[in-house]
Write a protein that holds these residues in place. Structure first.
Motif, PDB file in Angstrom:
ATOM      1  N   PHE A  65       5.568  28.686  -5.041  1.00  0.00           N
ATOM      2  CA  PHE A  65       4.169  29.067  -5.197  1.00  0.00           C
ATOM      3  C   PHE A  65       3.575  29.387  -3.824  1.00  0.00           C
ATOM      4  CE2 PHE A  65       5.334  25.913  -8.364  1.00  0.00           C
ATOM      5  CZ  PHE A  65       4.965  26.522  -9.549  1.00  0.00           C
ATOM      6  N   ILE A  66       2.678  30.367  -3.784  1.00  0.00           N
ATOM      7  CA  ILE A  66       1.944  30.687  -2.564  1.00  0.00           C
ATOM      8  C   ILE A  66       0.491  30.304  -2.796  1.00  0.00           C
ATOM      9  CG2 ILE A  66       1.174  32.543  -1.039  1.00  0.00           C
ATOM     10  CD1 ILE A  66       3.848  33.876  -1.488  1.00  0.00           C
ATOM     11  N   ILE A  67      -0.025  29.382  -1.989  1.00  0.00           N
ATOM     12  CA  ILE A  67      -1.283  28.705  -2.271  1.00  0.00           C
ATOM     13  C   ILE A  67      -2.276  28.907  -1.135  1.00  0.00           C
ATOM     14  CG2 ILE A  67      -2.341  26.432  -2.666  1.00  0.00           C
ATOM     15  CD1 ILE A  67       0.358  25.563  -3.890  1.00  0.00           C
ATOM     16  N   LYS A  68      -3.492  29.316  -1.506  1.00  0.00           N
ATOM     17  CA  LYS A  68      -4.580  29.418  -0.523  1.00  0.00           C
ATOM     18  C   LYS A  68      -5.237  28.045  -0.399  1.00  0.00           C
ATOM     19  CE  LYS A  68      -7.832  31.309   2.099  1.00  0.00           C
ATOM     20  NZ  LYS A  68      -8.769  32.299   1.518  1.00  0.00           N
ATOM     21  N   LEU A  69      -5.293  27.527   0.824  1.00  0.00           N
ATOM     22  CA  LEU A  69      -5.940  26.244   1.083  1.00  0.00           C
ATOM     23  C   LEU A  69      -7.410  26.488   1.407  1.00  0.00           C
ATOM     24  CD1 LEU A  69      -3.180  24.546   3.267  1.00  0.00           C
ATOM     25  CD2 LEU A  69      -3.494  24.421   0.791  1.00  0.00           C
ATOM     26  N   ILE A  70      -8.285  25.831   0.657  1.00  0.00           N
ATOM     27  CA  ILE A  70      -9.717  26.015   0.864  1.00  0.00           C
ATOM     28  C   ILE A  70     -10.321  24.739   1.442  1.00  0.00           C
ATOM     29  CG2 ILE A  70      -9.853  27.698  -1.000  1.00  0.00           C
ATOM     30  CD1 ILE A  70     -11.058  25.516  -2.757  1.00  0.00           C
ATOM     31  N   PRO A  71     -11.416  24.842   2.192  1.00  0.00           N
ATOM     32  CA  PRO A  71     -12.042  23.654   2.788  1.00  0.00           C
ATOM     33  C   PRO A  71     -12.476  22.661   1.714  1.00  0.00           C
ATOM     34  CG  PRO A  71     -12.900  25.664   3.782  1.00  0.00           C
ATOM     35  CD  PRO A  71     -12.083  26.097   2.599  1.00  0.00           C
ATOM     36  N   ASN A  72     -12.048  21.427   1.872  1.00  0.00           N
ATOM     37  CA  ASN A  72     -12.439  20.317   0.995  1.00  0.00           C
ATOM     38  C   ASN A  72     -12.033  20.497  -0.462  1.00  0.00           C
ATOM     39  OD1 ASN A  72     -13.726  18.832   3.102  1.00  0.00           O
ATOM     40  ND2 ASN A  72     -15.472  20.235   2.943  1.00  0.00           N
ATOM     41  N   GLY A  73     -11.052  21.364  -0.744  1.00  0.00           N
ATOM     42  CA  GLY A  73     -10.545  21.486  -2.106  1.00  0.00           C
ATOM     43  C   GLY A  73      -9.660  20.300  -2.448  1.00  0.00           C
ATOM     44  N   LEU A  74      -9.687  19.868  -3.707  1.00  0.00           N
ATOM     45  CA  LEU A  74      -8.904  18.701  -4.103  1.00  0.00           C
ATOM     46  C   LEU A  74      -7.411  18.921  -3.867  1.00  0.00           C
ATOM     47  CD1 LEU A  74     -10.605  17.530  -7.438  1.00  0.00           C
ATOM     48  CD2 LEU A  74     -10.653  16.389  -5.221  1.00  0.00           C
ATOM     49  N   MET A  75      -6.888  20.027  -4.368  1.00  0.00           N
ATOM     50  CA  MET A  75      -5.478  20.312  -4.143  1.00  0.00           C
ATOM     51  C   MET A  75      -5.214  20.632  -2.680  1.00  0.00           C
ATOM     52  SD  MET A  75      -2.370  20.531  -5.259  1.00  0.00           S
ATOM     53  CE  MET A  75      -2.160  20.842  -7.022  1.00  0.00           C
ATOM     54  N   SER A  76      -6.125  21.347  -2.053  1.00  0.00           N
ATOM     55  CA  SER A  76      -5.940  21.721  -0.649  1.00  0.00           C
ATOM     56  C   SER A  76      -5.880  20.480   0.235  1.00  0.00           C
ATOM     57  CB  SER A  76      -7.076  22.642  -0.199  1.00  0.00           C
ATOM     58  OG  SER A  76      -7.064  23.835  -0.951  1.00  0.00           O
ATOM     59  N   ASN A  77      -6.782  19.530   0.008  1.00  0.00           N
ATOM     60  CA  ASN A  77      -6.771  18.305   0.804  1.00  0.00           C
ATOM     61  C   ASN A  77      -5.488  17.507   0.576  1.00  0.00           C
ATOM     62  OD1 ASN A  77      -9.252  18.864   1.893  1.00  0.00           O
ATOM     63  ND2 ASN A  77     -10.400  17.511   0.528  1.00  0.00           N
ATOM     64  N   TYR A  78      -5.032  17.488  -0.683  1.00  0.00           N
ATOM     65  CA  TYR A  78      -3.794  16.783  -0.989  1.00  0.00           C
ATOM     66  C   TYR A  78      -2.616  17.413  -0.249  1.00  0.00           C
ATOM     67  CZ  TYR A  78       0.422  15.602  -3.616  1.00  0.00           C
ATOM     68  OH  TYR A  78       1.701  15.223  -3.955  1.00  0.00           O
ATOM     69  N   LEU A  79      -2.524  18.720  -0.294  1.00  0.00           N
ATOM     70  CA  LEU A  79      -1.396  19.412   0.343  1.00  0.00           C
ATOM     71  C   LEU A  79      -1.471  19.358   1.864  1.00  0.00           C
ATOM     72  CD1 LEU A  79      -1.125  22.541  -1.987  1.00  0.00           C
ATOM     73  CD2 LEU A  79       0.404  20.558  -1.913  1.00  0.00           C
ATOM     74  N   ARG A  80      -2.677  19.334   2.405  1.00  0.00           N
ATOM     75  CA  ARG A  80      -2.825  19.281   3.870  1.00  0.00           C
ATOM     76  C   ARG A  80      -2.581  17.883   4.424  1.00  0.00           C
ATOM     77  NH1 ARG A  80      -7.433  23.199   3.685  1.00  0.00           N
ATOM     78  NH2 ARG A  80      -8.608  21.431   2.900  1.00  0.00           N
ATOM     79  N   ASP A  81      -3.102  16.874   3.716  1.00  0.00           N
ATOM     80  CA  ASP A  81      -3.216  15.549   4.341  1.00  0.00           C
ATOM     81  C   ASP A  81      -2.343  14.456   3.733  1.00  0.00           C
ATOM     82  OD1 ASP A  81      -5.241  16.775   5.833  1.00  0.00           O
ATOM     83  OD2 ASP A  81      -6.798  16.184   4.394  1.00  0.00           O
ATOM     84  N   LYS A  82      -1.895  14.615   2.488  1.00  0.00           N
ATOM     85  CA  LYS A  82      -1.267  13.482   1.813  1.00  0.00           C
ATOM     86  C   LYS A  82       0.177  13.714   1.408  1.00  0.00           C
ATOM     87  CE  LYS A  82      -5.717  11.983  -0.147  1.00  0.00           C
ATOM     88  NZ  LYS A  82      -6.458  11.690  -1.395  1.00  0.00           N
ATOM     89  N   VAL A  83       0.527  14.937   1.034  1.00  0.00           N
ATOM     90  CA  VAL A  83       1.825  15.190   0.449  1.00  0.00           C
ATOM     91  C   VAL A  83       2.941  15.071   1.479  1.00  0.00           C
ATOM     92  CG1 VAL A  83       1.826  17.674   0.834  1.00  0.00           C
ATOM     93  CG2 VAL A  83       3.045  16.737  -1.127  1.00  0.00           C
ATOM     94  N   LYS A  84       4.127  14.664   0.992  1.00  0.00           N
ATOM     95  CA  LYS A  84       5.316  14.574   1.839  1.00  0.00           C
ATOM     96  C   LYS A  84       6.488  15.206   1.099  1.00  0.00           C
ATOM     97  CE  LYS A  84       5.315  10.095   2.096  1.00  0.00           C
ATOM     98  NZ  LYS A  84       4.139   9.819   1.236  1.00  0.00           N
ATOM     99  N   ILE A  85       7.454  15.683   1.874  1.00  0.00           N
ATOM    100  CA  ILE A  85       8.683  16.191   1.275  1.00  0.00           C
ATOM    101  C   ILE A  85       9.323  15.071   0.460  1.00  0.00           C
ATOM    102  CG2 ILE A  85      10.947  17.194   1.721  1.00  0.00           C
ATOM    103  CD1 ILE A  85       8.603  19.003   2.441  1.00  0.00           C
ATOM    104  N   GLY A  86       9.749  15.391  -0.741  1.00  0.00           N
ATOM    105  CA  GLY A  86      10.344  14.391  -1.618  1.00  0.00           C
ATOM    106  C   GLY A  86       9.377  13.786  -2.614  1.00  0.00           C
ATOM    107  N   ASP A  87       8.072  14.030  -2.441  1.00  0.00           N
ATOM    108  CA  ASP A  87       7.096  13.532  -3.404  1.00  0.00           C
ATOM    109  C   ASP A  87       7.269  14.231  -4.748  1.00  0.00           C
ATOM    110  OD1 ASP A  87       6.057  11.851  -1.526  1.00  0.00           O
ATOM    111  OD2 ASP A  87       4.140  12.899  -1.281  1.00  0.00           O
ATOM    112  N   ILE A  88       6.780  13.561  -5.795  1.00  0.00           N
ATOM    113  CA  ILE A  88       6.851  14.104  -7.145  1.00  0.00           C
ATOM    114  C   ILE A  88       5.551  14.836  -7.472  1.00  0.00           C
ATOM    115  CG2 ILE A  88       7.179  13.585  -9.589  1.00  0.00           C
ATOM    116  CD1 ILE A  88       9.612  13.067  -7.790  1.00  0.00           C
ATOM    117  N   LEU A  89       5.691  16.028  -8.033  1.00  0.00           N
ATOM    118  CA  LEU A  89       4.541  16.825  -8.436  1.00  0.00           C
ATOM    119  C   LEU A  89       4.791  17.301  -9.861  1.00  0.00           C
ATOM    120  CD1 LEU A  89       1.890  17.861  -7.124  1.00  0.00           C
ATOM    121  CD2 LEU A  89       3.090  19.987  -6.620  1.00  0.00           C
TER     122      LEU A  89
END
Length: 331
Positions: A164-188
Motif C-alpha cells: 500500500f502507498i499511504i499519505k501521512l497527514i498531520p495528527n491522523g489516527l493511522m498516520s500517527n500510528y505508522l509514524r510513531d508506534k508501529v514496528k516491523i513484525g507487528d500485526i495489522l
C-alpha cells in the motif's frame, strides 16, 4: 477464478469447477446469490457479465430478453464459466450472506518514499492469499481504536504479500500510528478486497489520471498489464502538490520499456523536473486525438471533477469512465 462484485462494493473471488454453473460455484463457497427456480425460468439470479468467457444453458425469454443479453446480462443458474471472469451481482453482499473476513498480516517493511508518503508492505499469515481486482482497496484496522482507513493495493494480486502507498497527514489516527508506534513484525488486520474501481479489459486507447497517492491502484493495474500483450496505448497523467510526492517513477519507467505506455507528471509547486500545474492541462484535442477513450481517474474529489469537466469542455469522446474519489476521514 471468478470475481463477484456486489452492489455495496464488496468483492469475493471464488473458484469454479468444470461444468459447474456460476450459481453452484457461489453456493459451494457459501455465497447465496438470489435464486428461485435454478432452471432459467424466473430471472431472479440475473447478473451482469463484465469480462471473461462462459457457456450459456437453457432459459426462457421471460427470464432474460435478447436486449438484456446484448447489454451483458446473464443468469447465474445457467452460465458455466470457461475462463477467469468478473461478474456484477445485482444484490448487496449482506443479502447474499457474504461473511466479512478479517485477515491478519505481519508488517514486513515501511519505506518513506517522501516525508509524507509511506510504502507499507505486509504479509498474510498462515499461508493465506488475498486475490483482488487491480484497482481495489482494503480497510486496514488501526490497532486499539475500533476504526479503520482504506488504502488501494499498489501491487498486483495473487500472492501473500500486499503493498500500500499511504499519505501521512498531520495528527491522523493511522498516520500517527505508522509514524510513531508501529514496528516491523507487528500485526495489522485488514478486510477486503472491496471497491468497484478496477481494471477492465482494454478495447481502445486508455487514459489514467492520478492525484497524489491515487497513483497506487494504477501501479497495480500496470503491473497486471505488463504480464500480457497489450494492443492499445495507455497514458498516465500523474500530479502531486510537490516534486517529492511524485513517487515510484522508476517503476513507471520500467513499464514504458515493455508495453505501449507513457506518462506525464505535473507538480503544483514549481520544479525544473516536471511540468507545473494540474493533470487536466493535457486534456486537449492536440494531445488526445484518438476517436474515443476509456478513462480511469483516482484522486481527491476536486481533481476528479476537474478532469471530468475538462473532457466535456474539450469535446473529447469518452467511451467509459471509471472513478475512485478520496473521501476525507476527518482524522
Amino acid at each position: 477464478v471468478i470475481a463477484l462484485n456486489f452492489e455495496d462494493g464488496v468483492t469475493r473471488i471464488i473458484e469454479s469447477r468444470s461444468s459447474e454453473t456460476l450459481a453452484d460455484a457461489a453456493f459451494r463457497a457459501g455465497i447465496n446469490i438470489p435464486l428461485d427456480c435454478n432452471e432459467g425460468v424466473c430471472g431472479t439470479c440475473k447478473c451482469k457479465w463484465k469480462s471473461g468467457q462462459f457457456e450459456m444453458g437453457d432459459y426462457i425469454e421471460e427470464a432474460l430478453s435478447e436486449e438484456e443479453t446484448a447489454d451483458g446480462f446473464s443468469l447465474a443458474c445457467q452460465m458455466t464459466p470457461t475462463s477467469d471472469m468478473v461478474v456484477d451481482i445485482l444484490a448487496s453482499s449482506k443479502a447474499c450472506k457474504v461473511k466479512s473476513v478479517t485477515h491478519a498480516t505481519t508488517i514486513l517493511s515501511m519505506d518513506f518514499l517522501s516525508s509524507e508518503i509511506l510504502k507499507l508492505v505486509v504479509k498474510l499469515q498462515k499461508g493465506e492469499k488475498l486475490p483482488f481486482l487491480q484497482g481495489q482497496y482494503a480497510n486496514l484496522d488501526i490497532p486499539n481504536t475500533g476504526v479503520h482507513r482504506s488504502y488501494s493495493f499498489s501491487r498486483d494480486s495473487g500472492g501473500d504479500v500486499l503493498e500500500f502507498i499511504i499519505k501521512l497527514i498531520p495528527n491522523g489516527l493511522m498516520s500517527n500510528y505508522l509514524r510513531d508506534k508501529v514496528k516491523i513484525g507487528d500485526i495489522l488486520n485488514l478486510k477486503g478486497p472491496t471497491g468497484s474501481f478496477y481494471l477492465r479489459d482494454l478495447h481502445r486507447p486508455t487514459l489514467f489520471f492520478a492525484g497524489g497517492t491515487g497513483i497506487a491502484p494504477f501501479l497495480a493495474m500496470l503491473e497486471k498489464l505488463s504480464k500480457h500483450k497489450v494492443k492499445h496505448t495507455i497514458q498516465l497523467f500523474y500530479g502531486a502538490n510537490t516534486e517529492a510526492n511524485l513517487v515510484e517513477l522508476e517503476r513507471l519507467n520500467a513499464f514504458k520499456k515493455i508495453m505501449p505506455f507513457d506518462y506525464h507528471t505535473v507538480s503544483v509547486e514549481p520544479t525544473p523536473n516536471h511540468a507545473q500545474g494540474f493533470v487536466n492541462q493535457w486534456i486537449t484535442k492536440e494531445v488526445l486525438n484518438a476517436k474515443e477513450y476509456d478513462i480511469y481517474i483516482c484522486g481527491p474529489n476536486a481533481m476528479v471533477e476537474s478532469v471530468k469537466a475538462s473532457f466535456t469542455k474539450a469535446g473529447i469522446k469518452i467511451a467509459h469512465c471509471y472513478l475512485e474519489k478520496f473521501v476525507p476521514s476527518g482524522i
